[in-house]
Design a protein around this motif. Sequence first.
Motif, short mmCIF file in Angstrom:
data_model
loop_
_atom_site.label_atom_id
_atom_site.label_comp_id
_atom_site.label_asym_id
_atom_site.label_seq_id
_atom_site.Cartn_x
_atom_site.Cartn_y
_atom_site.Cartn_z
N PRO B 23 0.81 -1.23 0.00
CA PRO B 23 0.00 0.00 0.00
C PRO B 23 0.84 1.28 0.00
O PRO B 23 0.37 2.32 -0.44
N ASP B 24 2.06 1.18 0.47
CA ASP B 24 2.91 2.37 0.54
C ASP B 24 3.70 2.62 -0.74
O ASP B 24 4.43 3.61 -0.84
N LEU B 25 3.61 1.72 -1.71
CA LEU B 25 4.42 1.88 -2.93
C LEU B 25 3.56 2.31 -4.11
O LEU B 25 2.41 1.91 -4.25
N ASN B 26 4.17 3.14 -4.97
CA ASN B 26 3.55 3.56 -6.22
C ASN B 26 3.99 2.61 -7.33
O ASN B 26 5.15 2.63 -7.72
N ILE B 27 3.06 1.82 -7.82
CA ILE B 27 3.44 0.83 -8.84
C ILE B 27 2.66 1.10 -10.12
O ILE B 27 1.45 1.40 -10.08
N LEU B 28 3.34 1.00 -11.24
CA LEU B 28 2.72 1.23 -12.55
C LEU B 28 3.05 0.08 -13.49
O LEU B 28 4.20 -0.38 -13.57
N ILE B 29 2.03 -0.40 -14.21
CA ILE B 29 2.24 -1.37 -15.29
C ILE B 29 2.04 -0.64 -16.61
O ILE B 29 1.02 0.03 -16.80
N ILE B 30 2.99 -0.77 -17.52
CA ILE B 30 2.85 -0.19 -18.85
C ILE B 30 2.61 -1.33 -19.85
O ILE B 30 3.40 -2.28 -19.92
N GLU B 31 1.50 -1.26 -20.59
CA GLU B 31 1.13 -2.32 -21.54
C GLU B 31 0.86 -1.69 -22.91
O GLU B 31 0.14 -0.71 -23.01
N ILE B 75 -2.91 -0.50 -8.06
CA ILE B 75 -1.80 -0.55 -9.01
C ILE B 75 -2.25 0.17 -10.28
O ILE B 75 -3.31 -0.15 -10.84
N GLU B 76 -1.48 1.13 -10.72
CA GLU B 76 -1.87 1.90 -11.91
C GLU B 76 -1.51 1.12 -13.18
O GLU B 76 -0.47 0.45 -13.24
N VAL B 77 -2.38 1.19 -14.18
CA VAL B 77 -2.13 0.52 -15.44
C VAL B 77 -2.26 1.52 -16.57
O VAL B 77 -3.26 2.25 -16.65
N MET B 78 -1.27 1.61 -17.44
CA MET B 78 -1.36 2.43 -18.65
C MET B 78 -1.44 1.51 -19.84
O MET B 78 -0.49 0.79 -20.15
N LEU B 79 -2.60 1.51 -20.53
CA LEU B 79 -2.76 0.66 -21.70
C LEU B 79 -2.37 1.43 -22.96
O LEU B 79 -2.27 2.65 -22.95
N GLU B 80 -2.19 0.68 -24.04
CA GLU B 80 -1.85 1.27 -25.34
C GLU B 80 -0.72 2.29 -25.21
O GLU B 80 -0.78 3.39 -25.77
N THR B 81 0.27 1.92 -24.43
CA THR B 81 1.41 2.79 -24.16
C THR B 81 2.70 2.00 -24.39
O THR B 81 2.80 0.85 -23.98
N THR B 82 3.64 2.63 -25.05
CA THR B 82 4.88 1.95 -25.42
C THR B 82 6.09 2.65 -24.81
O THR B 82 6.15 3.88 -24.81
#
Lengths: 117, 415
Positions: B23-31, B75-82
């Motif tokens: 919960p204390d971490l900022n996590i991002l997935i780029i897809e 958890i943040e997710v960015m789709l259609e991102t390269t």
Amino acid sequence: MAKREMICIVCPVGCHLSVDEETLEVTGNRCPRGAKYGKKELTNPTRMLTSTVKTNATLQRRVSIKTSDEIPKGKIFEIMDELNTIDAQVPVKSGDILLKNVCDTGVDIVATTSLDR
Amino acid sequence: MYDIIIIGGGAAGLSAAKEAYDPDLNILIIEREAKLGGILKQCIHNGFGIHKFNLELTGPEFAEKTADGIADLDIEVMLETTVTDIIQFKTFDLTVMNEAHGEFHLEAKSVIIATGCYEKTRSQILLPGDRPAGIMTAGSAQRYLNIDGYMVGKKVFILGSGDIGLIMARRMTLEGADVLGVAELMPYSNGLTRNIAQCLDDYDIPLYLSHTITNIVGKERLEQIVIQEVDPHFQPIAGTEKTFDVDTLLLSVGLVPDIQMFESLKFAVSPVTKGAIVDQHLQTSVDGLFACGNALHVHDLVDWVAEESERAGRYAKMYVQGTLDTHRQEDVIPGDNVRYVLPHRYDFDSADDSVKFALRSTLKAAKGTFKITQGETLIMHKKARHIAPAEMEHIVVPKEKMVSNAPITISLEVT
């Protein structure tokens, strides 16, 4: 006594089975599912069938499907033809039944993809 | 500033994200695609998840189950991102693009490479002959068929007996194509044995072992291919030519970790796996940069991708929390009959209770014993059956069996 050699397809391990054609005794299997598979291959071979069907979704042009259970191996192509009658309408949820009792097998066609648009 | 950016939203990235979560971490997935799941989305066949979920799932089901695992997490997710480039000063600076924002930059303390692998193409295996349309990788054909709804041909031949090739032989047959055969250069198949049984044998599709394509004929569209048997040195044997009239040739001739976008980081790469060299924490030679899944080494089962990636996520979390020791001292050496072992390095002092090794043999054998040695000392052995280069082996070595700070060699003795 004649034995049929085969590769078990139940899981990716791929055990090398040997099935006695008269007693249906299976050897070479590492789990009970292999024994069941070996026996069935000589009596009533069945397969899971996976394919895709038409949809009005735009995210992708096909919806993937599976049979809810194994179907007789001999009916695969008949069921493939029947799948062409399905047109899955969004929203599609993985697990939705798209066709009941396909080709009188008692088995349903189930979506394996979820598409909301 | 993100704590962890995970590049790739397939089985590896999603599994890594789940375990990296705090919960204390900022996590991002780029897809890069519009939907999470990666290559599993087009792998509509079943057989996934037997080890992980104790269920036999199809690829899309496995993907969805894995994505569901992080759905309720922040958890943040960015789709259609390269991601186009990454450099490192004190932190990682990612150059990123998408349609909504154009090119922009993101910063992270740690990056997990979960970009999967790509298929070798015709130009990488130097196929002779004409260059007509109708020649593509098996995975491309799979995507056209299962996602986009196009049949790529009617009379098909397949070069290479990797799993995707075998799966596509069955898939094209089911959709009404005539699959005339599969040719494999090696004297054994590179696919799982169950796929030979259920994809080729079930549909009477011949498998030509020790064969390769020696000519391709066609002006606009592919018209004909010629295959030939090869000798033990892989040289075509004269007089063994067989000709097939086909409009489509699918290639299933190998997968390579897709890590080109990370070139600027200059981490050490294994010439064997073509992926990063990592320690037991799946950390590369660049501090804070982790790799997992098919971007690290090509797996045969997604279950192992998920398991490995969960570990990568866990260690990346420890890294940003400052609790990961990073010494990476001793080499892990592939010995006799072993093609590669991962991790490539290990550190005894910071090892957990055990270290898990993944390896592949160089040969096919009915029975054998894997021997783990440190110097002259045999610290462990493990018997195995039906050993094949196509089937990854795992060996867990408990820490109490290891001698501190000495290289580990894993070899295979064939009995």
